[in-house]
Design a protein around this motif. Sequence first.
Motif, PDB file in Angstrom:
ATOM      1  N   ILE A  90       0.841  -1.196   0.000  1.00 45.52           N
ATOM      2  CA  ILE A  90       0.000   0.000   0.000  1.00 45.52           C
ATOM      3  C   ILE A  90       0.879   1.251   0.000  1.00 45.52           C
ATOM      4  N   HIS A  91       0.244   2.393  -0.184  1.00 45.99           N
ATOM      5  CA  HIS A  91       0.945   3.662  -0.002  1.00 45.99           C
ATOM      6  C   HIS A  91       0.801   4.127   1.434  1.00 45.99           C
ATOM      7  N   GLY A  92      -0.448   4.230   1.898  1.00 44.11           N
ATOM      8  CA  GLY A  92      -0.695   4.641   3.282  1.00 44.11           C
ATOM      9  C   GLY A  92      -1.343   5.993   3.424  1.00 44.11           C
ATOM     10  N   ALA A 104      -6.753   1.280   7.374  1.00 45.90           N
ATOM     11  CA  ALA A 104      -7.141   0.455   8.528  1.00 45.90           C
ATOM     12  C   ALA A 104      -8.449  -0.268   8.238  1.00 45.90           C
ATOM     13  N   ASP A 105      -9.392   0.413   7.580  1.00 45.49           N
ATOM     14  CA  ASP A 105     -10.629  -0.257   7.174  1.00 45.49           C
ATOM     15  C   ASP A 105     -10.321  -1.472   6.303  1.00 45.49           C
ATOM     16  N   ASP A 125       4.840   3.810   1.749  1.00 50.19           N
ATOM     17  CA  ASP A 125       5.556   5.044   1.453  1.00 50.19           C
ATOM     18  C   ASP A 125       5.791   5.782   2.770  1.00 50.19           C
ATOM     19  N   LEU A 126       6.927   6.468   2.898  1.00 48.56           N
ATOM     20  CA  LEU A 126       7.174   7.206   4.144  1.00 48.56           C
ATOM     21  C   LEU A 126       6.248   8.414   4.296  1.00 48.56           C
ATOM     22  N   HIS A 127       5.518   8.775   3.221  1.00 48.18           N
ATOM     23  CA  HIS A 127       4.505   9.826   3.320  1.00 48.18           C
ATOM     24  C   HIS A 127       3.124   9.258   3.631  1.00 48.18           C
ATOM     25  N   GLY A 128       3.075   7.993   4.015  1.00 50.32           N
ATOM     26  CA  GLY A 128       1.823   7.402   4.487  1.00 50.32           C
ATOM     27  C   GLY A 128       1.577   7.758   5.946  1.00 50.32           C
ATOM     28  N   ASN A 129       0.438   7.313   6.438  1.00 55.12           N
ATOM     29  CA  ASN A 129       0.034   7.584   7.822  1.00 55.12           C
ATOM     30  C   ASN A 129      -0.173   6.261   8.548  1.00 55.12           C
ATOM     31  N   VAL A 130       0.273   6.196   9.798  1.00 55.87           N
ATOM     32  CA  VAL A 130       0.135   4.960  10.572  1.00 55.87           C
ATOM     33  C   VAL A 130      -0.651   5.255  11.841  1.00 55.87           C
ATOM     34  N   SER A 131      -1.939   4.983  11.777  1.00 54.19           N
ATOM     35  CA  SER A 131      -2.784   5.111  12.961  1.00 54.19           C
ATOM     36  C   SER A 131      -2.575   3.912  13.873  1.00 54.19           C
ATOM     37  N   CYS A 229      -3.114  11.881  10.224  1.00 59.20           N
ATOM     38  CA  CYS A 229      -2.074  12.567   9.459  1.00 59.20           C
ATOM     39  C   CYS A 229      -1.069  13.228  10.395  1.00 59.20           C
ATOM     40  N   GLN A 230       0.032  12.548  10.636  1.00 59.60           N
ATOM     41  CA  GLN A 230       1.135  13.051  11.453  1.00 59.60           C
ATOM     42  C   GLN A 230       2.274  12.050  11.348  1.00 59.60           C
ATOM     43  N   ALA A 231       3.425  12.428  11.823  1.00 63.24           N
ATOM     44  CA  ALA A 231       4.573  11.528  11.796  1.00 63.24           C
ATOM     45  C   ALA A 231       4.335  10.335  12.726  1.00 63.24           C
ATOM     46  N   ALA A 232       4.983   9.219  12.416  1.00 62.54           N
ATOM     47  CA  ALA A 232       4.826   8.014  13.228  1.00 62.54           C
ATOM     48  C   ALA A 232       6.104   7.186  13.168  1.00 62.54           C
TER      49      ALA A 232
END
Length: 473
Positions: A90-92, A104-105, A125-131, A229-232
């Motif tokens: 995925i991209h993220g 996540a869904d 991708d490092l521009h993805g988001n990790v909740s 949407c933030q760094a993780a």
Amino acid sequence: MTRIGIAGIAIESSTFSPHRTTVDDFTVTRGDDLLARYAFLDEDVEWVPLLHAVSMPGGAVTEETYTALSEEIYARLREAGPLDGLFFDIHGAMSVLGRVDVEADLIEGIRAIIGPDVLVSASMDLHGNVSRRLARALDLITCYRKAPHTDNWDTRERAARNLVKRLRHGGKPLKAWVQVPVLLPGEKTSTRIEPAKSIYALVDEVEALPGVLDAAIWVGYAWADEPRCQAAIVVTGDDREVITAQAERLARAYWNARHDFAFVAPTGTLHECVAKAVASPSRPFFISDSGDNPTAGGAGDTSWSLNELLKMSVDGIYAAIFDPVATAAAVRAGIGNKVEVEVGGRIDAGPCGPVPLTAIVEAVDSDDPVAGTAVVLAVGGLRVIVTERRKAYHLEADFTRLGLSPRTADLVVVKIGYLEPELYEMAADWLLALTPGGVDQDLLRLGHRGIERPMFPFDPDMPDPDLIPVSTW
């Protein structure tokens, strides 16, 4: 034999862009074509191709498109039989209208079918988001370590290799996850320069430690307005104390450097950048039209910069603007003939509506694999590339196939953020123009309302956050 499925939906979606991404924007791969996508697959594993869909960045995905793609993945999973693992490519940073945290869904929908014991490894991708939801549903997770993304396939290979390794020895690793309340554009976090260069060098140090399997830092995606949407940071491995301490170390390094992140090139308004380019002896001189960068999610048809360049009577190349109507009119007129058209501003009309052009059709390429048809319209000394479909101009061949020579041009204005490697090597000098559009580099004027607050740089004087990682689930 170990059986591993392959699936994913990959796109970066700006919620500030009026463009809407439909199924026609995705390249969908199944069967043997999907297996052929990955040259590194372990021959001692039975890889089960499900579905992979990838699109150039754009606006939010329609619910109908997401439903069609995700439901096909679920259906193919039900038909696939028992799996030992899943490679989740995925991209993220996908956004779907009416949803938040859609990756996540997607993985939770997959988990409902394959169960909790199948190991899932994600490449992002490092521009993805990790909740927290996404991190909890995955067993292994990694992301690119370079921006520009020269290691994208290395990252996919690492995700697949780690998955096979853990299926054979070790099983589910522990994970340490923490978010860092910083949201910055990629053009301020390029690993070509400090502080990102040194911060990402720490990832290799952490990964090499005993008890650690993988370490990753996500910058996050700045042009979507969602809580995730933030760094993780995620560190995976088998030593809980080590991975927790190292995740906190990486998080604090990122947080402590928040004021040091700067644009990857000198910036200015478009007019300031053009004035400096004209005065400079450096040729070719590149200017990034960053506010409508299609590879960050811009609509690709924002016409404000083109309109301003025409007012300035600039000589050079403008690449490019997406307008199927104007492209078709140029084709009908034919090479060497005059055409009167209105260009751009049909999707993203906010900064400027369609721009009237009286031009000579200089080139037509009806066989571009991405753009479909691309034309060159000559207006005085400016050569304007107009395309039938959205396309990013990152390679010299993108220009030369239209008879244009960026190396000998005085000025090349490209809808892009940081220059991709080929253009970066070609440019004698370059500037990043802070132009309007759906991926405006000035985040404060976009109007984020859905992100978590406080958040840097929206709240520059916020107190230090609690950066203690969640160590396992």
